[in-house]
Scaffold this motif. Structure first.
Motif, mmCIF file in Angstrom:
data_model
loop_
_atom_site.group_PDB
_atom_site.id
_atom_site.type_symbol
_atom_site.label_atom_id
_atom_site.label_comp_id
_atom_site.label_asym_id
_atom_site.label_seq_id
_atom_site.Cartn_x
_atom_site.Cartn_y
_atom_site.Cartn_z
ATOM 1 N N ILE A 103 0.890 -1.021 0.043
ATOM 2 C CA ILE A 103 0.132 0.166 -0.071
ATOM 3 C C ILE A 103 1.054 1.142 -0.001
ATOM 4 O O ILE A 103 0.637 2.206 -0.798
ATOM 5 N N ARG A 104 1.748 1.316 0.796
ATOM 6 C CA ARG A 104 2.820 2.113 0.904
ATOM 7 C C ARG A 104 3.452 2.434 -0.395
ATOM 8 O O ARG A 104 3.580 3.849 -0.689
ATOM 9 N N TRP A 109 -9.561 3.487 1.536
ATOM 10 C CA TRP A 109 -8.558 2.676 0.445
ATOM 11 C C TRP A 109 -7.737 1.726 1.548
ATOM 12 O O TRP A 109 -7.703 0.490 1.045
ATOM 13 N N ASP A 137 2.562 2.355 -3.206
ATOM 14 C CA ASP A 137 1.364 2.864 -4.202
ATOM 15 C C ASP A 137 1.120 4.407 -3.877
ATOM 16 O O ASP A 137 0.606 5.064 -4.759
ATOM 17 N N ILE A 138 1.320 4.724 -2.539
ATOM 18 C CA ILE A 138 1.169 6.151 -2.453
ATOM 19 C C ILE A 138 2.293 6.985 -3.119
ATOM 20 O O ILE A 138 1.927 7.860 -3.841
ATOM 21 N N ARG A 198 -8.048 -2.277 1.637
ATOM 22 C CA ARG A 198 -6.996 -3.204 1.050
ATOM 23 C C ARG A 198 -6.125 -3.910 2.209
ATOM 24 O O ARG A 198 -5.773 -5.119 2.018
#
Lengths: 536, 536
Positions: A56-57, B377, A59-60, B381
């Motif tokens: 996730i990180r 989000w 993707d930021i 996720r």
């Protein structure tokens, strides 16, 4: 995500945030993605099983960051600033952790009580008159935005006007049916007012409240609403059978940061009101410029607010408190609760009006509330009065430095409004000698507007700095101008000097094209090609 | 606070938050401070120079924490849950760091685009009909609260009804003045509807929008709004010259989690509407229970929403996303922008209605917006579908375990509504043998109400668990009941078993006092003293 995973994730998030802030000058301030960019990067749907924070990180940075316009960048000179700060972020972290939908006192007494304390502190910080502090009949509340604050006060103003009208009709001996009929007619005639420079939120609030909205024109170049113009407008409305019940007066309008002439507005309203007439509610919208009231040189201004029913400014604009933290103050809190409380009157008397317990749900549209006073508390304690003053003073210095540069460069620029609260509003002159007409004539103005528009568009296309353009006035005499306001947490005078150079380079390029376009046909094709190449 | 100070401060904050979550069961769930407690602990004013983080952090534990009611505690069984989670907190951290008042697409494209993507994902997660997805004419938007969502749809419903009426009158050949006159009359007659079990936000939204609001009674014990009752109400309004334009239908009412009979409501509305009549807007309020639609056993339900104009549920209640994250879906996004956009129509056509760029400011009351889709989000996720289902399933299991306990204990308790969505609503019976009257009679009910009220008050005074009481119905036949709903992130079946014991102990104590109070005078004084000692 268990506790140890959260600790690790949060540490990486904090490192990412620090890196973002420390290197924000290097990022292109304005996002250049195309509409729909994110759909192409993110697979649709929610994964069946949970994903790792690391994915996730990543993707930021890879997917979100390209689509951000960096409001904290010192190169963000558009709209108004929307400051964040480290202490403010900590406030939102705790608010999220505590998540308590504090719709009444018991739901978390600290949420209510800290808000009252912090808003009284902030009232003192910006030198608001005693009427707006919580010790008397008034007080402050944190709203999400200035727009919500205006909906709240428009609704309260509408209901107060109707209630006062009903009381008058009852005193005149009308029966219930007659009063009901007159209320119905009155509702259709109520008009909310603001100047043509007031923020569009007044119009939107009127739409939501189901009442009319009209604007009062200001003088070109001055842009301040005066008592004289208000009086004329009231007379005009009355002649048309309409009833003004509400006025937005502004300290620091969006286009030019003009400040309405409060003393003359107060005098005009005093002359209009009789002892028994329903009162026009005046709201002072200082959404951005209100933060400047921390400076000693503006400390005398709030005394002129004393005639108003409400005052609002956003700590989340220029006072280092991350969005959202909009401080609304009212002179008489009962005006809000009368309009917004669904609790029967007998219950309200017992609790709220004792002054012991405040139910802020009756001061706002939503029921639940976040613990927003935490971040305001952290920010005010971490910076102290000195730190907050220093931040606003630094922006003011940036604004003055920019004023000096454009004033000295009268070949390129003309200031179209008095610089105020770190905002400069300038138009770009036509290429020297390209207009033979007088500088105060329509033709010169039209050419200037065209050039200014082209310059503004190209600056933002380049994306080294982000500015907004504005149009002042209407019709042929309208003025297109560039607004430049530097208020990001890290902004320095050097950033505004850089902005001046960036803008001037674009002016020179646009001028060159304009001149080329005016040369004989043989050279035009070449010049056109030149323009197109530059525009790519 | 510089970067390294922030890193250190944030690390201590994260440790404090983890400690808070890991030991939350040990804290008294309900704050027991007295009104005004915080003023005595916090010196007034903002310090002249900034304070150290360590001093602020210490005050959080010492001064704020005692004034918090712990909504994340498994012993919080009141109202509805307001979940937070570690991934959600990370979302709010980044949102605060990026602080971009994204009022239009360009202000940060990622903020707009992620919101559309996430809301489409969530629409699929809760099995919403295609009408509410963004691919067609509808779509979702994150509002702050369900209350704000209802203001938005009431305003849109009002304006759509008026616009359709105007079009009809124009088609009939009325001139502009005649239409204006009829609109004025219509405004005074518009009525927003909801059942007597619908949340008070409908009433508040009507107050804000300046329209009437009436409630439709439901049957005691059932509490669902049916098409039959809606039809009767519409006929009643028409007979009184009033005009229904809006209806709140509820999935999971606040008092008992009843769900209105959507199919019969759809049929009633279909029968009421003619091809040319302005349409009554139906909004489905599933603020809390909507989260249950992630479970396969409820996946058939959303097909019955297809007749509605809008649907709303709060991820910030039962779906692990910290407040605020209220998901509003509309069938026709243009209904919102027609009512809330202040952009001229010709501009809206070019951009927004191309579907390429969404300006969410025209779907909501405020102008600026936080980056709330980030936390939704992160949560979706991090948990994945399986994790979200497991969380809701666990709450449901808790509810069923509690239902089994109170059903088996018919001496102490009577369920007053069908248990639904993890909520149990029970009344406490009078002490056995204390009432000779029939159990379905008024006297028995009155005694039961008294005992239930006493039990509820004492439970919350003790503060081991936090519950809310509710009153169903009106007048002599009204029922006072205790609501028990466990939906905190860490809640376990054992917590509800514990709650059952805590409540039962209080029931036994109250029963003993009731019986003592009914004994002959000589013993009463002693019993009274006993009561007073226990109440201290």
């Amino acid at each position: 995500m268990d506790s140890s995973q959260f600790r690790e994730a949060a540490h990486t998030a904090i490192d990412q945030i620090i890196d973002y802030y420390e290197n924000i000058r290097d990022r292109r301030v304005l996002s250049e993605v195309q509409p729909g960019y994110l759909r192409e990067l993110i697979p649709p749907g929610i994964p069946q099983t949970g994903e790792k924070w690391e994915d996730i990180r990543r993707d930021i940075e890879a997917k979100i960051m390209p689509g951000l316009t960096h409001w904290q960048s010192p190169n963000f000179l558009a709209f108004f600033p929307a400051n964040s700060s480290y202490p403010g972020m900590l406030g939102d972290m705790y608010s999220a952790a505590f998540t308590c939908a504090a719709f009444n006192w018991q739901c978390s007494p600290a949420v209510t009580e800290l808000e009252t304390i912090v808003l009284d502190n902030v009232a003192r910080l910006v030198h608001l008159p005693e009427e707006f502090h919580s010790a008397g009949e008034g007080g402050g509340v944190i709203q999400g935005t200035a727009s919500e604050a205006i909906v709240v006060v428009v609704v309260a103003a509408r209901d107060r006007y109707i209630a006062q009208s009903k009381a008058n009709w009852a005193a005149e001996g009308l029966n219930e049916d007659e009063i009901e009929e007159k209320v119905c007619t009155l509702r259709g005639r109520l008009v909310a007012l603001g100047s043509d420079q007031a923020h569009s939120s007044t119009k939107k609030a009127a739409m939501i409240a189901g009442v009319r909205c009209e604007t009062i024109e200001t003088a070109m170049g001055d842009y301040r609403l005066t008592g004289e113009r208000l009086t004329a407008k009231i007379a005009d409305l009355q002649a048309r059978g309409l009833v003004p019940f509400y006025l937005t007066a502004t300290m620091g309008t969006t286009p030019t940061c003009a400040t309405d002439d409060f003393p003359s507005l107060a005098a005009a309203l005093a002359a209009h009101h009789t002892p028994t007439s329903p009162k026009i509610w005046t709201h002072i919208d200082a959404a951005y410029a209100g933060a400047a009231l921390v400076l000693p040189e503006f400390a005398h201004l709030p005394a002129t607010f004393a005639f108003a029913d409400s005052f609002n400014f956003n700590m989340h604009k220029w006072l280092l408190t991350n969005f959202d933290c909009s401080c609304l103050y009212v002179r008489r809190r009962r005006d809000l609760t009368d309009a917004l409380s669904i609790t029967p009157a007998y219950l309200r008397n017992e609790y709220s009006e004792s002054g012991l317990v405040t139910d802020y749900r009756d001061w706002q549209i939503p029921l639940g509330r976040r613990f927003r006073s935490l971040k305001a508390w952290f920010v005010t304690r971490s910076y102290g009065v000195d730190g907050l003053v220093a931040h606003v003073r630094k922006s003011m210095d940036c604004g003055k430095a920019f004023t000096a540069l454009v004033t000295a460069d009268s070949k390129r620029y003309t200031l179209v409004a008095e610089p105020a609260y770190a905002l400069n509003v300038v138009r770009v002159n036509p290429p020297p000698g390209s207009v033979t007409a007088a500088e105060d004539g329509l033709e010169y103005g039209k050419r200037s507007n065209e050039v200014t528009r082209k310059v503004a568009e190209r600056i933002n296309r380049e994306g080294k700095i982000f500015i907004t353009s504005t149009v002042l006035g209407k019709g042929e005499e309208s003025v297109t101008a560039i607004r430049v306001v530097g208020g990001a947490p890290g902004v320095q005078v050097a950033d505004l000097e850089n902005a001046y150079r960036v803008i001037s380079d674009v002016v020179d390029a646009v001028w060159a094209e304009e001149v080329a376009a005016e040369t004989p046909p043989a050279e035009t094709a070449q010049a056109k090609e030149q323009v197109e190449l530059q525009a790519v």
